[in-house]
Design a protein around this motif. Sequence first.
Motif, PDB file in Angstrom:
ATOM      1  N   PHE A 223       7.153  -8.847  -7.469  1.00  0.00           N
ATOM      2  CA  PHE A 223       6.195  -9.762  -8.083  1.00  0.00           C
ATOM      3  C   PHE A 223       6.899 -10.977  -8.672  1.00  0.00           C
ATOM      4  CE2 PHE A 223       2.993  -6.207  -8.590  1.00  0.00           C
ATOM      5  CZ  PHE A 223       2.121  -6.750  -7.678  1.00  0.00           C
ATOM      6  N   LYS A 224       8.086 -10.773  -9.215  1.00  0.00           N
ATOM      7  CA  LYS A 224       8.838 -11.887  -9.792  1.00  0.00           C
ATOM      8  C   LYS A 224       9.250 -12.872  -8.708  1.00  0.00           C
ATOM      9  CE  LYS A 224      11.688 -10.955 -13.129  1.00  0.00           C
ATOM     10  NZ  LYS A 224      12.900 -10.473 -13.849  1.00  0.00           N
ATOM     11  N   ASP A 225       9.608 -12.360  -7.528  1.00  0.00           N
ATOM     12  CA  ASP A 225      10.014 -13.230  -6.424  1.00  0.00           C
ATOM     13  C   ASP A 225       8.843 -14.045  -5.896  1.00  0.00           C
ATOM     14  OD1 ASP A 225      12.576 -12.298  -6.639  1.00  0.00           O
ATOM     15  OD2 ASP A 225      12.369 -10.830  -5.010  1.00  0.00           O
ATOM     16  N   LYS A 226       7.630 -13.500  -5.959  1.00  0.00           N
ATOM     17  CA  LYS A 226       6.448 -14.208  -5.454  1.00  0.00           C
ATOM     18  C   LYS A 226       5.930 -15.235  -6.444  1.00  0.00           C
ATOM     19  CE  LYS A 226       4.755 -10.567  -2.463  1.00  0.00           C
ATOM     20  NZ  LYS A 226       3.636  -9.649  -2.173  1.00  0.00           N
ATOM     21  N   ASP A 227       6.290 -15.121  -7.718  1.00  0.00           N
ATOM     22  CA  ASP A 227       5.794 -16.040  -8.733  1.00  0.00           C
ATOM     23  C   ASP A 227       6.443 -17.413  -8.556  1.00  0.00           C
ATOM     24  OD1 ASP A 227       4.361 -16.863 -10.925  1.00  0.00           O
ATOM     25  OD2 ASP A 227       5.841 -16.135 -12.386  1.00  0.00           O
ATOM     26  N   PRO A 228       5.646 -18.490  -8.394  1.00  0.00           N
ATOM     27  CA  PRO A 228       6.228 -19.813  -8.123  1.00  0.00           C
ATOM     28  C   PRO A 228       6.782 -20.521  -9.360  1.00  0.00           C
ATOM     29  CG  PRO A 228       3.850 -19.969  -8.146  1.00  0.00           C
ATOM     30  CD  PRO A 228       4.209 -18.501  -8.292  1.00  0.00           C
TER      31      PRO A 228
ATOM     32  N   TYR B  78      13.261   9.341 -12.289  1.00  0.00           N
ATOM     33  CA  TYR B  78      14.226   8.339 -11.825  1.00  0.00           C
ATOM     34  C   TYR B  78      13.671   7.554 -10.638  1.00  0.00           C
ATOM     35  CZ  TYR B  78      18.353   6.249  -9.756  1.00  0.00           C
ATOM     36  OH  TYR B  78      19.235   5.359  -9.204  1.00  0.00           O
ATOM     37  N   PHE B  79      13.090   8.256  -9.661  1.00  0.00           N
ATOM     38  CA  PHE B  79      12.517   7.587  -8.495  1.00  0.00           C
ATOM     39  C   PHE B  79      11.361   6.681  -8.896  1.00  0.00           C
ATOM     40  CE2 PHE B  79      13.966  11.398  -5.800  1.00  0.00           C
ATOM     41  CZ  PHE B  79      15.213  10.839  -5.640  1.00  0.00           C
ATOM     42  N   LYS B  80      10.546   7.150  -9.845  1.00  0.00           N
ATOM     43  CA  LYS B  80       9.427   6.334 -10.318  1.00  0.00           C
ATOM     44  C   LYS B  80       9.943   5.094 -11.032  1.00  0.00           C
ATOM     45  CE  LYS B  80       5.181   6.641 -12.979  1.00  0.00           C
ATOM     46  NZ  LYS B  80       4.443   5.815 -12.072  1.00  0.00           N
ATOM     47  N   TYR B  81      10.995   5.225 -11.810  1.00  0.00           N
ATOM     48  CA  TYR B  81      11.595   4.078 -12.484  1.00  0.00           C
ATOM     49  C   TYR B  81      12.116   3.065 -11.468  1.00  0.00           C
ATOM     50  CZ  TYR B  81      14.990   1.363 -15.131  1.00  0.00           C
ATOM     51  OH  TYR B  81      15.712   0.340 -15.664  1.00  0.00           O
ATOM     52  N   GLN B  82      12.791   3.546 -10.427  1.00  0.00           N
ATOM     53  CA  GLN B  82      13.310   2.653  -9.393  1.00  0.00           C
ATOM     54  C   GLN B  82      12.170   1.946  -8.660  1.00  0.00           C
ATOM     55  OE1 GLN B  82      16.457   1.762  -8.746  1.00  0.00           O
ATOM     56  NE2 GLN B  82      17.042   2.976 -10.528  1.00  0.00           N
ATOM     57  N   LEU B  83      11.087   2.661  -8.386  1.00  0.00           N
ATOM     58  CA  LEU B  83       9.937   2.069  -7.705  1.00  0.00           C
ATOM     59  C   LEU B  83       9.298   0.994  -8.584  1.00  0.00           C
ATOM     60  CD1 LEU B  83       7.976   2.124  -5.283  1.00  0.00           C
ATOM     61  CD2 LEU B  83       6.649   3.812  -6.558  1.00  0.00           C
ATOM     62  N   THR B  84       9.160   1.272  -9.873  1.00  0.00           N
ATOM     63  CA  THR B  84       8.587   0.300 -10.793  1.00  0.00           C
ATOM     64  C   THR B  84       9.460  -0.951 -10.870  1.00  0.00           C
ATOM     65  OG1 THR B  84       7.664   2.113 -12.078  1.00  0.00           O
ATOM     66  CG2 THR B  84       7.750  -0.029 -13.147  1.00  0.00           C
ATOM     67  N   LYS B  85      10.770  -0.755 -10.910  1.00  0.00           N
ATOM     68  CA  LYS B  85      11.697  -1.878 -10.950  1.00  0.00           C
ATOM     69  C   LYS B  85      11.597  -2.708  -9.672  1.00  0.00           C
ATOM     70  CE  LYS B  85      16.336  -1.477 -11.110  1.00  0.00           C
ATOM     71  NZ  LYS B  85      17.626  -0.973 -11.588  1.00  0.00           N
ATOM     72  N   ASP B  86      11.462  -2.055  -8.533  1.00  0.00           N
ATOM     73  CA  ASP B  86      11.340  -2.753  -7.258  1.00  0.00           C
ATOM     74  C   ASP B  86      10.036  -3.554  -7.193  1.00  0.00           C
ATOM     75  OD1 ASP B  86      12.015  -3.457  -4.592  1.00  0.00           O
ATOM     76  OD2 ASP B  86      10.691  -1.857  -3.868  1.00  0.00           O
TER      77      ASP B  86
ATOM     78  N   GLY C 225       0.810  -1.209   0.000  1.00  0.00           N
ATOM     79  CA  GLY C 225       0.000   0.000   0.000  1.00  0.00           C
ATOM     80  C   GLY C 225       0.845   1.261   0.000  1.00  0.00           C
ATOM     81  N   LYS C 226       1.988   1.206   0.672  1.00  0.00           N
ATOM     82  CA  LYS C 226       2.888   2.366   0.698  1.00  0.00           C
ATOM     83  C   LYS C 226       3.461   2.629  -0.691  1.00  0.00           C
ATOM     84  CE  LYS C 226       4.388   1.887   5.475  1.00  0.00           C
ATOM     85  NZ  LYS C 226       5.528   1.652   6.366  1.00  0.00           N
ATOM     86  N   LYS C 227       3.793   1.557  -1.400  1.00  0.00           N
ATOM     87  CA  LYS C 227       4.344   1.715  -2.739  1.00  0.00           C
ATOM     88  C   LYS C 227       3.289   2.255  -3.696  1.00  0.00           C
ATOM     89  CE  LYS C 227       7.925  -1.729  -2.245  1.00  0.00           C
ATOM     90  NZ  LYS C 227       8.495  -2.975  -2.724  1.00  0.00           N
ATOM     91  N   PHE C 228       2.047   1.820  -3.523  1.00  0.00           N
ATOM     92  CA  PHE C 228       0.950   2.328  -4.343  1.00  0.00           C
ATOM     93  C   PHE C 228       0.752   3.824  -4.102  1.00  0.00           C
ATOM     94  CE2 PHE C 228      -3.633   3.021  -5.082  1.00  0.00           C
ATOM     95  CZ  PHE C 228      -3.676   2.689  -6.429  1.00  0.00           C
ATOM     96  N   ALA C 229       0.752   4.236  -2.837  1.00  0.00           N
ATOM     97  CA  ALA C 229       0.599   5.652  -2.500  1.00  0.00           C
ATOM     98  C   ALA C 229       1.784   6.471  -3.006  1.00  0.00           C
ATOM     99  CB  ALA C 229       0.439   5.814  -0.994  1.00  0.00           C
ATOM    100  N   LEU C 230       2.979   5.910  -2.920  1.00  0.00           N
ATOM    101  CA  LEU C 230       4.172   6.598  -3.404  1.00  0.00           C
ATOM    102  C   LEU C 230       4.114   6.786  -4.914  1.00  0.00           C
ATOM    103  CD1 LEU C 230       6.807   7.781  -2.349  1.00  0.00           C
ATOM    104  CD2 LEU C 230       7.864   5.560  -2.715  1.00  0.00           C
ATOM    105  N   ASN C 231       3.603   5.784  -5.620  1.00  0.00           N
ATOM    106  CA  ASN C 231       3.455   5.888  -7.061  1.00  0.00           C
ATOM    107  C   ASN C 231       2.467   6.993  -7.430  1.00  0.00           C
ATOM    108  OD1 ASN C 231       3.842   5.201  -9.757  1.00  0.00           O
ATOM    109  ND2 ASN C 231       2.158   3.737  -9.720  1.00  0.00           N
ATOM    110  N   ILE C 232       1.370   7.093  -6.705  1.00  0.00           N
ATOM    111  CA  ILE C 232       0.397   8.165  -6.948  1.00  0.00           C
ATOM    112  C   ILE C 232       1.034   9.525  -6.679  1.00  0.00           C
ATOM    113  CG2 ILE C 232      -1.758   9.185  -6.108  1.00  0.00           C
ATOM    114  CD1 ILE C 232      -2.779   6.331  -5.680  1.00  0.00           C
ATOM    115  N   PHE C 233       1.801   9.634  -5.605  1.00  0.00           N
ATOM    116  CA  PHE C 233       2.487  10.892  -5.299  1.00  0.00           C
ATOM    117  C   PHE C 233       3.453  11.279  -6.409  1.00  0.00           C
ATOM    118  CE2 PHE C 233       6.344  12.866  -3.611  1.00  0.00           C
ATOM    119  CZ  PHE C 233       5.813  14.093  -3.220  1.00  0.00           C
TER     120      PHE C 233
END
Length: 65
Positions: free
Chosen positions: A59-64, A46-54, A2-10
């Motif tokens: 999501f890649k780590d959670k994919d089985p 740049y910050f938005k790019y880093q957030l998107t990459k993170d 949720g924090k990452k979602f809010a940060l993306n909106i900001f």
Amino acid sequence: MGKKFALNIFYNLAIILSIFGLIWCYNNSKYLPAGFLVGVTCCLFYFKYQLTKDIRNSFKDKDPK
């Protein structure tokens, strides 16, 4: 997450406001603040790019697969 979602909106809102500020500065011949806004906008992209990459890596780590 949720924090990452809010940060993306900001970041999105800040980028939009910076672009409007750049347009206003250009129309009113205020070039010093426009230079500052160009730097701020670049940093936000740049910050938005880093957030998107993170987020993609999390999501890649959670994919089985």
